[in-house]
Write a protein that holds these residues in place. Structure first.
Motif, short mmCIF file in Angstrom:
data_model
loop_
_atom_site.label_atom_id
_atom_site.label_comp_id
_atom_site.label_asym_id
_atom_site.label_seq_id
_atom_site.Cartn_x
_atom_site.Cartn_y
_atom_site.Cartn_z
N CYS A 18 0.83 -1.21 0.00
CA CYS A 18 0.00 0.00 0.00
C CYS A 18 0.86 1.26 0.00
O CYS A 18 1.83 1.37 0.76
CB CYS A 18 -0.92 0.01 1.22
SG CYS A 18 -2.05 -1.40 1.28
N ASP A 19 0.46 2.20 -0.84
CA ASP A 19 1.22 3.43 -1.03
C ASP A 19 1.20 4.34 0.18
O ASP A 19 2.10 5.15 0.36
CB ASP A 19 0.66 4.17 -2.25
CG ASP A 19 1.61 5.21 -2.79
OD1 ASP A 19 2.65 4.81 -3.35
OD2 ASP A 19 1.33 6.42 -2.64
N SER A 49 6.46 0.15 8.73
CA SER A 49 5.39 -0.68 9.30
C SER A 49 5.06 -1.88 8.43
O SER A 49 5.16 -1.83 7.20
CB SER A 49 4.12 0.16 9.48
OG SER A 49 4.36 1.24 10.35
N ARG A 50 4.67 -2.97 9.09
CA ARG A 50 4.17 -4.17 8.44
C ARG A 50 3.04 -4.72 9.31
O ARG A 50 3.20 -4.85 10.52
CB ARG A 50 5.26 -5.23 8.28
CG ARG A 50 6.39 -4.82 7.35
CD ARG A 50 7.43 -5.91 7.25
NE ARG A 50 8.42 -5.64 6.23
CZ ARG A 50 9.36 -6.50 5.87
NH1 ARG A 50 9.44 -7.69 6.45
NH2 ARG A 50 10.23 -6.18 4.93
N LEU A 60 1.93 -4.24 3.58
CA LEU A 60 3.28 -3.71 3.63
C LEU A 60 3.39 -2.41 2.84
O LEU A 60 2.58 -2.16 1.94
CB LEU A 60 4.27 -4.73 3.03
CG LEU A 60 4.26 -6.13 3.64
CD1 LEU A 60 3.48 -7.09 2.76
CD2 LEU A 60 5.68 -6.63 3.81
N PRO A 61 4.38 -1.59 3.16
CA PRO A 61 4.60 -0.38 2.36
C PRO A 61 5.24 -0.75 1.02
O PRO A 61 5.81 -1.83 0.86
CB PRO A 61 5.58 0.44 3.23
CG PRO A 61 6.33 -0.61 3.99
CD PRO A 61 5.35 -1.71 4.27
N GLU A 106 -7.18 4.25 10.58
CA GLU A 106 -6.67 5.30 11.46
C GLU A 106 -5.17 5.50 11.30
O GLU A 106 -4.66 6.62 11.41
CB GLU A 106 -6.99 4.95 12.92
CG GLU A 106 -8.47 4.89 13.25
CD GLU A 106 -8.74 4.38 14.66
OE1 GLU A 106 -7.75 4.08 15.37
OE2 GLU A 106 -9.92 4.27 15.04
N LEU A 107 -4.46 4.41 11.00
CA LEU A 107 -3.01 4.47 10.91
C LEU A 107 -2.49 4.93 9.55
O LEU A 107 -1.38 5.44 9.45
CB LEU A 107 -2.42 3.09 11.22
CG LEU A 107 -2.58 2.56 12.63
CD1 LEU A 107 -2.11 1.11 12.71
CD2 LEU A 107 -1.83 3.42 13.63
#
Length: 202
Positions: free
Chosen positions: A112-113, A119-120, A133-134, A188-189
Motif C-alpha cells: 500500500c502506497d 510498518s508491516r 506492507l509499504p 486510522e493508521l
C-alpha cells in the motif's frame, strides 16, 4: 496447449468468475504455469467500474495493480495473491471482489502506497489474513522477491510462468508474524493518499 484447453482449465479455478465479471485486465500472463493443474495471473484486478454506456466496456474506476495470483484447478480458493493499492482503504474492495475465493489458508500480500515505510501489518478481513506492507522498491515484483528472499538473478532464467510459480511457492510458505490490526485501526493508521497524477507532464 491450445486456447480451448487453457480456457477449460481457467474455468475450473476461481479465476473463472473474475474473468466473467471482466475484472482480469491488462494481463502480462494468464494461463497454466509450470506446475501441473495450476493457473496463474499477472495483471490488473478491477475493483470498481465506471458507468456503462450502451455496449461500451466499463473502464475501472479503481483497480488493484501489479497483481500476481495463482489458483489450482479444482481448488475453490486462491492460494496466493499479491498486488499494489494506492490506499490501505481499498483492502476492503479487494476482499469483497475476491469474496469466496479467499481462504484462511491462503497467503495474500497487499503493498500500500500510504502505509508508513517502517510498518508491516496483518489485517484480518472476511476470514482471511492480508499481509499489508509499504511499497519501497517501486514494484510488487521487486518487493515480493525481497520479502521472500528470492534471488532475482536466478529467476531471470525462468519464463513468466516459472517466475510466478517460484513466487507463489515461496509465498505459500511465508510464516512471519506482523503486528495484527483490524481494518478500522488500519484506516486510522494510514497516511494521506497520494495523487497518482501529480507531477505528470501535461
Amino acid at each position: 496447449m491450445n486456447d480451448m484447453t487453457i480456457d477449460k482449465e481457467l474455468d475450473q479455478t476461481v479465476f473463472a468468475r473474475l474473468q466473467l465479471e471482466g475484472r482480469l485486465l491488462n494481463a502480462v500472463f494468464k494461463g497454466p504455469t509450470s506446475t501441473p493443474r495450476r493457473i496463474g495471473f499477472r495483471g490488473e484486478l478491477a475493483l470498481r467500474f465506471g458507468p456503462q454506456l450502451a455496449d461500451e466496456a466499463r473502464p475501472p474506476e479503481l483497480s488493484c495493480e501489479q497483481v500476481m495470483a495463482v489458483a489450482d484447478v479444482g481448488n475453490p480458493h486462491l492460494i496466493f495473491f499479491a498486488g499494489w493499492l494506492l490506499s490501505f482503504e481499498h483492502l476492503k474492495d479487494v476482499a469483497e471482489v475476491l469474496g469466496d475465493a479467499l481462504s484462511p489458508n491462503g497467503k495474500y500480500f497487499l503493498f500500500c502506497d500510504n502505509i508508513d515505510l517502517s510498518s508491516r501489518y496483518q489485517a484480518h478481513y472476511q476470514g482471511a489474513v492480508f499481509y499489508v506492507l509499504p511499497i519501497v522498491e517501486s514494484t510488487v515484483y521487486n518487493e515480493i522477491l525481497e520479502l521472500l528472499y528470492l534471488d532475482k538473478a536466478e529467476l531471470k532464467k525462468k519464463d513468466t510462468a516459472g517466475k510466478l510459480d517460484a513466487v507463489a511457492d515461496a509465498g505459500s510458505k511465508f510464516d512471519l508474524c506482523f503486528d495484527p490490526i483490524s481494518y478500522a485501526h488500519g484506516l486510522e493508521l494510514m497516511g494521506p493518499v497520494r495523487d497518482p497524477n501529480e507531477n505528470r507532464p501535461v
